[in-house]
Scaffold this motif. Structure first.
Motif, short mmCIF file in Angstrom:
data_model
loop_
_atom_site.label_atom_id
_atom_site.label_comp_id
_atom_site.label_asym_id
_atom_site.label_seq_id
_atom_site.Cartn_x
_atom_site.Cartn_y
_atom_site.Cartn_z
N ASP A 1 0.83 -1.21 0.00
CA ASP A 1 0.00 0.00 0.00
C ASP A 1 0.86 1.25 0.00
N PHE A 2 1.99 1.17 0.71
CA PHE A 2 2.85 2.34 0.84
C PHE A 2 3.51 2.71 -0.50
N VAL A 3 3.99 1.69 -1.22
CA VAL A 3 4.69 1.96 -2.48
C VAL A 3 3.74 2.02 -3.67
N GLY A 4 2.47 1.64 -3.45
CA GLY A 4 1.50 1.67 -4.54
C GLY A 4 1.10 3.08 -4.94
N GLU A 5 0.43 3.20 -6.08
CA GLU A 5 0.02 4.51 -6.58
C GLU A 5 -1.05 5.14 -5.71
N LYS A 6 -1.96 4.31 -5.19
CA LYS A 6 -3.04 4.82 -4.37
C LYS A 6 -2.82 4.42 -2.91
N PRO A 7 -2.88 5.36 -1.97
CA PRO A 7 -2.68 5.02 -0.56
C PRO A 7 -3.83 4.20 -0.01
N SER A 8 -3.62 3.58 1.14
CA SER A 8 -4.69 2.82 1.79
C SER A 8 -5.81 3.78 2.23
N TYR A 9 -6.95 3.21 2.59
CA TYR A 9 -8.10 4.02 3.00
C TYR A 9 -7.74 4.93 4.17
#
Length: 369
Positions: free
Chosen positions: A210-218
């Motif tokens: 989630d941290f390195v992804g394009e969209k952050p976690s909720y």
């Protein structure tokens, strides 16, 4: 019986207390705004913390240093006991339930003051040479750092375990270790990163994803929205909709910084961070100038704890670090963390205020160094 000399006021560190008062006051106010019941409970925690501070400050701690190894090893045994009789909550086994009184104890919190004091005890008995500790002494001290790290990481509680690891080696950095050892450790860490990642639990890997992804976690997304909506000067309580309408999760503890910015804007965030920075720098100055290794280690350890907790919590809140259960120090809701900091601060104030033998009723003004 301890002879309380009025001259301790000349040695007492009032600056630390002055910097802490607005932090404690503001946190209580905001927690009450978010959830009045939690605000009342937080007031109880603050009262307990103040009582613990006063009690520990009045104890002859320098005459009780022989108890430090006992305190440390009892804490380690409690961490081991978690594996066998631990109480599971939210998928983690971190608590021990005390029979008959229905009280739960979290050994990973109890170990923190014992951990810092044990390092102070060991370093004071074997101070570093001019060029710093070499491999033998470094390995011996590292054992006392890595042991609780392994036990806590196994619960699993990687956040707390990593904080302890950074704290322990940060204290050794302050005290003095040969530079070649740090180069070697850095190389070992880089090489072993794939192995470390493979040992993580699925939810921990998901947090990194989630941290390195394009969209952050909720959680992080709602936190960023709350921070952005605060503007420069923030909003009134009724207009802080991210928190009041429950969009911002865990607003009273892990994500309380987001509520600070939503309520008081950039100006409030800058003031809060400035208070922490002043406190961290002040404690580090005490550590730097101290001749006494107990003061050096405890003051430096508290400074590092404030810095690690504050940096990780704020970075997590704005999406610059993975989401971990690290509170904003002495600000987030929670009794264990608050009381632990009060324990360490009371011990430091005692060591600073009673650093001369005559304050214990002994003759002469020789330091305890």
């Amino acid at each position: 019986m301890l002879n309380i000399d009025r001259r301790i006021l000349a040695h007492f560190d009032f600056i630390t207390v002055i910097l802490l008062i607005p932090l404690v006051f503001m946190s209580g106010w905001l927690i009450y705004e978010i959830h009045p019941t939690l605000g009342q409970k937080h007031l109880v925690y603050v009262s307990v913390g103040i009582g613990v501070f006063i009690t520990l400050f009045l104890l002859p701690i320098r005459r009780m240093v022989w108890m430090i190894p006992i305190f440390y090893w009892v804490s380690v045994l409690l961490l081991i006991a978690v594996e066998f009789v631990g109480h599971v909550r939210l998928g983690a086994k971190r608590w021990i339930e005390i029979p008959f009184i229905h009280f739960t104890l979290q050994p990973s919190e109890l170990i923190k003051p014992a951990f810092v004091l044990m390092l102070a005890y060991l370093i004071s008995r074997n101070p570093p040479p001019r060029e710093g500790y070499w491999i033998k002494d470094f390995a011996r001290l590292s054992f006392f750092i890595v042991l609780p790290f392994i036990l806590i990481a196994k619960e699993p509680d990687l956040g707390t375990a990593t904080v302890l690891l950074l704290l322990g080696f940060g204290i050794l950095f302050i005290v003095g270790v040969h530079w070649k050892i740090w180069i070697g450790l850095g190389a070992i860490f880089i090489v072993s990163m794939p192995l470390i990642y493979s040992q993580l639990h699925d939810y921990q890997k998901q947090r990194l994803t989630d941290f390195v992804g394009e969209k952050p976690s909720y959680h992080v997304e709602q936190s960023i929205i709350a921070i952005g909506s605060g503007g420069f000067f923030g909003k009134e309580k009724e207009d802080a909709t991210q928190t009041q309408m429950k969009f911002l999760p865990i607003a009273s503890s892990d994500f309380i910084f987001a509520y600070v910015v939503e309520r008081f804007g950039f100006a409030g965030a800058f003031l809060l961070i400035s208070l922490y920075a002043a406190l961290i720098i002040h404690l580090m100055i005490i550590s730097f100038w101290a001749q006494d290794y107990y003061i050096k280690v405890v003051a430096g350890g508290i400074s590092l704890l404030f810095f690690i907790y504050m940096s990780v919590n704020i970075a997590m809140t704005i999406g610059f670090a993975p989401v971990v259960g690290v509170p904003l120090p002495m600000f987030s809701y929670g009794g264990s963390s608050f009381v632990n900091f009060m324990v360490l601060l009371a011990i430091m104030e005692n060591l600073v205020a009673y650093r001369f033998r005559y304050l214990y009723g002994d003759t002469g003004k020789k330091s305890f160094v």
